[in-house]
Write a protein that holds these residues in place. Structure first.
Motif, mmCIF file in Angstrom:
data_model
loop_
_atom_site.group_PDB
_atom_site.id
_atom_site.type_symbol
_atom_site.label_atom_id
_atom_site.label_comp_id
_atom_site.label_asym_id
_atom_site.label_seq_id
_atom_site.Cartn_x
_atom_site.Cartn_y
_atom_site.Cartn_z
ATOM 1 N N ARG A 255 -1.411 13.644 -5.509
ATOM 2 C CA ARG A 255 -1.565 12.862 -4.586
ATOM 3 C C ARG A 255 -2.125 11.607 -5.090
ATOM 4 N NH1 ARG A 255 -4.938 14.193 0.461
ATOM 5 N NH2 ARG A 255 -3.354 15.641 0.599
ATOM 6 N N VAL A 256 -1.476 10.314 -4.860
ATOM 7 C CA VAL A 256 -2.214 9.202 -5.233
ATOM 8 C C VAL A 256 -1.922 8.112 -4.099
ATOM 9 C CG1 VAL A 256 -0.140 8.307 -6.358
ATOM 10 C CG2 VAL A 256 -2.126 7.168 -7.061
ATOM 11 N N GLU A 257 -3.049 7.236 -3.935
ATOM 12 C CA GLU A 257 -3.027 6.160 -2.992
ATOM 13 C C GLU A 257 -3.424 4.897 -3.536
ATOM 14 O OE1 GLU A 257 -4.337 5.341 1.871
ATOM 15 O OE2 GLU A 257 -4.664 7.346 0.917
ATOM 16 N N THR A 258 -2.779 3.820 -3.414
ATOM 17 C CA THR A 258 -3.288 2.771 -4.060
ATOM 18 C C THR A 258 -2.550 1.385 -3.488
ATOM 19 O OG1 THR A 258 -3.505 1.272 -6.123
ATOM 20 C CG2 THR A 258 -1.268 2.533 -5.629
ATOM 21 N N THR A 259 -3.291 0.187 -3.688
ATOM 22 C CA THR A 259 -2.599 -1.179 -3.072
ATOM 23 C C THR A 259 -2.280 -1.809 -4.204
ATOM 24 O OG1 THR A 259 -3.926 -0.910 -1.105
ATOM 25 C CG2 THR A 259 -3.161 -3.025 -1.772
ATOM 26 N N ILE A 260 -1.019 -2.379 -4.563
ATOM 27 C CA ILE A 260 -0.657 -3.364 -5.606
ATOM 28 C C ILE A 260 -0.137 -4.516 -4.975
ATOM 29 C CG2 ILE A 260 -0.052 -1.458 -6.859
ATOM 30 C CD1 ILE A 260 2.786 -1.610 -6.143
ATOM 31 N N ARG B 138 0.834 -1.330 0.066
ATOM 32 C CA ARG B 138 -0.083 -0.070 -0.055
ATOM 33 C C ARG B 138 1.105 1.125 -0.028
ATOM 34 N NH1 ARG B 138 -4.545 1.852 4.690
ATOM 35 N NH2 ARG B 138 -5.335 3.444 3.390
ATOM 36 N N VAL B 139 0.816 2.008 -0.951
ATOM 37 C CA VAL B 139 1.648 3.018 -1.244
ATOM 38 C C VAL B 139 1.022 4.208 -1.489
ATOM 39 C CG1 VAL B 139 2.033 2.533 -3.626
ATOM 40 C CG2 VAL B 139 3.634 3.946 -2.581
ATOM 41 N N ALA B 140 1.659 5.497 -0.968
ATOM 42 C CA ALA B 140 0.737 6.635 -1.058
ATOM 43 C C ALA B 140 1.667 7.716 -1.330
ATOM 44 C CB ALA B 140 -0.110 7.016 0.292
ATOM 45 N N PRO B 141 1.946 7.910 -2.555
ATOM 46 C CA PRO B 141 3.039 9.330 -2.626
ATOM 47 C C PRO B 141 2.321 10.446 -2.881
ATOM 48 C CG PRO B 141 2.692 7.957 -4.936
ATOM 49 C CD PRO B 141 1.826 7.339 -3.656
ATOM 50 N N GLU B 142 3.136 11.659 -2.632
ATOM 51 C CA GLU B 142 2.340 13.039 -2.667
ATOM 52 C C GLU B 142 3.400 13.923 -3.096
ATOM 53 O OE1 GLU B 142 0.602 16.380 0.421
ATOM 54 O OE2 GLU B 142 0.182 14.115 0.895
ATOM 55 N N VAL B 143 3.141 14.807 -3.919
ATOM 56 C CA VAL B 143 4.079 15.951 -4.376
ATOM 57 C C VAL B 143 3.336 17.033 -4.200
ATOM 58 C CG1 VAL B 143 5.209 17.342 -6.116
ATOM 59 C CG2 VAL B 143 5.261 14.657 -6.003
ATOM 60 N N ALA C 49 1.576 5.134 -10.809
ATOM 61 C CA ALA C 49 0.696 6.461 -10.967
ATOM 62 C C ALA C 49 1.399 7.215 -12.353
ATOM 63 C CB ALA C 49 0.749 7.687 -9.997
ATOM 64 N N GLY C 50 0.754 7.695 -13.393
ATOM 65 C CA GLY C 50 1.183 8.492 -14.465
ATOM 66 C C GLY C 50 0.108 9.457 -14.428
ATOM 67 N N LEU C 51 0.145 10.621 -13.857
ATOM 68 C CA LEU C 51 -0.973 11.698 -14.001
ATOM 69 C C LEU C 51 -0.501 12.682 -14.691
ATOM 70 C CD1 LEU C 51 -1.969 11.552 -10.007
ATOM 71 C CD2 LEU C 51 -2.918 10.291 -11.917
ATOM 72 N N LEU C 52 -1.524 13.261 -15.709
ATOM 73 C CA LEU C 52 -1.174 14.304 -16.863
ATOM 74 C C LEU C 52 -2.149 15.120 -16.588
ATOM 75 C CD1 LEU C 52 0.550 15.548 -18.933
ATOM 76 C CD2 LEU C 52 -0.881 14.409 -20.647
ATOM 77 N N SER C 53 -1.644 16.712 -16.210
ATOM 78 C CA SER C 53 -2.623 17.592 -16.313
ATOM 79 C C SER C 53 -2.337 18.689 -17.094
ATOM 80 C CB SER C 53 -2.558 18.113 -14.797
ATOM 81 O OG SER C 53 -3.352 19.247 -14.446
ATOM 82 N N GLU C 54 -3.130 19.505 -17.769
ATOM 83 C CA GLU C 54 -3.008 20.358 -18.828
ATOM 84 C C GLU C 54 -4.027 21.362 -18.483
ATOM 85 O OE1 GLU C 54 -2.537 21.371 -23.443
ATOM 86 O OE2 GLU C 54 -3.119 18.978 -22.834
ATOM 87 N N GLN C 55 -3.388 22.832 -18.368
ATOM 88 C CA GLN C 55 -4.204 23.870 -18.136
ATOM 89 C C GLN C 55 -4.036 24.966 -19.123
ATOM 90 O OE1 GLN C 55 -3.120 25.380 -14.250
ATOM 91 N NE2 GLN C 55 -4.049 23.473 -13.098
ATOM 92 N N VAL C 56 -5.239 25.459 -19.812
ATOM 93 C CA VAL C 56 -4.921 26.649 -20.759
ATOM 94 C C VAL C 56 -5.720 27.786 -20.365
ATOM 95 C CG1 VAL C 56 -5.520 27.107 -23.295
ATOM 96 C CG2 VAL C 56 -4.405 24.731 -22.598
ATOM 97 N N ARG C 57 -5.153 29.031 -20.308
ATOM 98 C CA ARG C 57 -5.805 30.156 -19.843
ATOM 99 C C ARG C 57 -5.465 31.124 -20.758
ATOM 100 N NH1 ARG C 57 -4.252 33.706 -14.556
ATOM 101 N NH2 ARG C 57 -6.168 34.969 -14.415
ATOM 102 N N GLY C 58 -6.564 31.897 -21.320
ATOM 103 C CA GLY C 58 -6.337 33.008 -22.224
ATOM 104 C C GLY C 58 -7.329 34.333 -21.878
#
Length: 537
Positions: A394-399, A366-371, A410-419
């Motif tokens: 943050r992600v929390e999972t059991t493997i 059970r791993v819970a990494p956070e940045v 975890a391979g989380l991709l976030s994209e923000q666009v602001r005009g």
């Protein structure tokens, strides 16, 4: 000579005869006579207590027979002689019923220990110890079916099931515990009557090699124009553009000026100051025109990387934090006016993991990494203090993996666009020249978080397997190396030995490496490492 007979009535002793002479008797003869009378009294005294009451205690011999009777079960007891009487001490634990004078049935009624006393017709007596417990023979058979590799055995004590032995993994131990609870009758909490004394075989320590990487890409494009236009060539009008507030302009009619003449314009005491937000300024002094331009194209890249190595015992939690803490003021209610306490909030790269070692070299993790990082764009003020917000990933999972395998949790991709576009209606839409009457800003941000975990089942190292720590080879420079050569580190002992071809101590060998011996100039404690016997001294 006259003969005299005397009788002692003060005691029950027989009569004693004395011969009276006209001469006095010697003292020795009188003493002997008195002693003889006392001796006769002592010999006759026990006869008066011959019928006193006496009690004797006969203990059960240590070699007495014992029998274990299952609860609600029976055993048959046979004797070599016919019995005249049998009796169970505690009838609520065990009861005995005759089949014939030489055979009896003993039935377990309740948990506990008691005794059965048997009297034979010849006058002999025997005591039989009886233990009433659960019948766990069927449970032991089922345990071997569930985990053939285990050496677990079940026993019963006062209605409790005790599990002992070695099991192949925690999953098997949990299944055996649940199975044993089924054999506890007549209770709402059977788990309370199962005692787990099982031992899980194999190593129970896990090393987690974790890689936390976050890539943050941001692009900004911005263009804005502020300015003013006035002067002799534009006597009847002037224009000011302050869209976006790039460089506020101080311009207006002078107080007390004659309206029949040209109105002079003021631009501050020493002119309009150029603010840092203005990236470009263009002016025409004779026309009295100046433009303040904010034009920016920015690309940024940020990579956060942490590679912690954590070790934890199976079932325990290990944590890692690479970052810091920031203070948060908390006003206290009910206290004095203005009372504030400080609490701290963690931020940075944080990892919590809990491993469970399973059978066949498998690990449930059970791993819970956070940045996280501080974000002052969402800051608030509390009692005059500025408290930033937090941007978290943050992600929390059991493997479940095999020993040494790597998995991306975890391979989380976030994209923000602001005009954003600020413009003067009509004029701001004119091509080319409309740029003087509008301000535009375009932002794009991409963030990607990747977490890789590699658990390994490990055991502690022996002294000869311990590698060198960072800085162990560093030596302080002498005066020549420091002043003449400008070296901040001197030549260490290990480098000198390596250059001279001398053998180095074995600091990273395998299990068969010889014991490590330190040299006097390398460490303050000399001699072999580890436990020493008398033969080594």
């Amino acid at each position: 000579m006259k003969r005299i007979v005397m009788e002692d009535r003060s005691t029950m002793a027989p009569r004693a005869s004395f011969r009276a002479d006209s001469r006095p008797q010697p003292r020795r003869a009188i003493a002997m006579s008195v002693l003889a009378a006392l001796a006769l009294a002592a010999l006759t005294a026990p006869a008066a207590r011959a019928n006193d009451f006496a009690v004797s205690i006969r203990e059960v011999p240590a070699t007495a027979q014992r029998v274990t009777v299952p609860l609600n079960g029976s055993v048959i007891v046979e004797t070599t002689e016919p019995m005249s009487r049998v009796q169970a001490v505690e009838s609520n634990i065990a009861k005995i019923e005759p089949i014939n004078p030489k055979q009896y049935v003993v039935t377990g009624v309740g948990y506990g220990t008691t005794q059965i006393i048997l009297w034979s017709e010849s006058g002999n007596r025997q005591v039989l110890g009886v233990d009433v417990e659960l019948d766990v023979s069927l449970l032991n058979n089922k345990v071997r079916e569930i985990d053939p590799q285990s050496t677990v055995s079940a026993s019963s004590l006062h209605g409790n099931i005790i599990l002992t032995g070695t099991v192949s993994g925690p999953e098997s131990a949990e299944r055996i515990m649940r199975l044993a609870a089924l054999f506890i009758p007549d209770t709402n909490a059977p788990d309370d009557f199962v005692q787990n004394h099982m031992t899980v075989s194999g190593e129970q320590q896990v090393l987690l090699r974790c890689t936390v990487a976050e890539v943050n890409r941001a692009a900004i494009k911005r263009l804005g124009v502020n300015g003013f236009l006035a002067g002799e060539n534009f006597r009847d009008a002037f224009a000011v553009s302050q869209i976006g507030g790039i460089n506020p302009i101080n311009i207006g009619a002078a107080a007390g000026a004659n309206v029949t003449n040209n109105v002079p314009f003021l631009t501050g005491q020493e002119g309009i100051p150029l603010l840092p937000a203005s990236t470009f300024s263009l002016g025409f002094p004779r026309v009295q025109m100046q433009l303040f331009i904010d034009a920016l194209a920015q690309n940024s890249l940020l990579k956060v990387l942490a590679e912690p190595d954590l070790i934890a015992v199976s079932g325990e939690t290990a944590s890692f934090l690479a970052g810091g803490e920031f203070p948060i003021p908390v006003p206290q209610s009910g206290a004095a006016t203005g009372a504030i306490t400080i609490q701290f909030r963690e931020f940075g790269v944080k990892v919590n993991f809990t491993p469970v070692v399973l059978a066949h070299q498998r690990i449930r993790l059970r791993v819970a990494p956070e940045v996280s990082e501080t974000d002052f764009s969402t800051a608030i003020q509390i009692s005059g203090f500025v408290v930033p917000g937090l941007t978290q990933r943050r992600v929390e999972t059991t493997i479940e993996v095999t020993n040494g395998q790597t998995l991306a949790v975890a391979g989380l991709l976030s994209e923000q666009v602001r005009g954003i576009a600020n413009k003067l209606p009509g004029l701001g839409e004119v091509p080319v020249l409309g740029a003087l009457f509008r301000s535009v800003e375009y932002q794009r941000r991409q963030t990607e978080l990747v977490v890789l975990v590699t658990p390994e089942i490990i055991s502690p190292m022996d002294p000869q397997q311990v590698p060198k720590v960072p800085g162990e080879d560093m030596a302080s420079p002498n005066d020549f190396e420091l002043y003449a050569l400008g070296l901040l580190e001197g030549e260490g002992t290990f480098e000198k030995k390596e250059e001279q071809g001398e053998p180095l101590p074995n600091n990273g060998g395998g299990e068969s490496a010889p014991p490590l011996n330190s040299q006097p100039e390398e460490i303050s404690l000399h001699g072999p490492w580890g436990f020493s016997t008398a033969a080594d001294l």
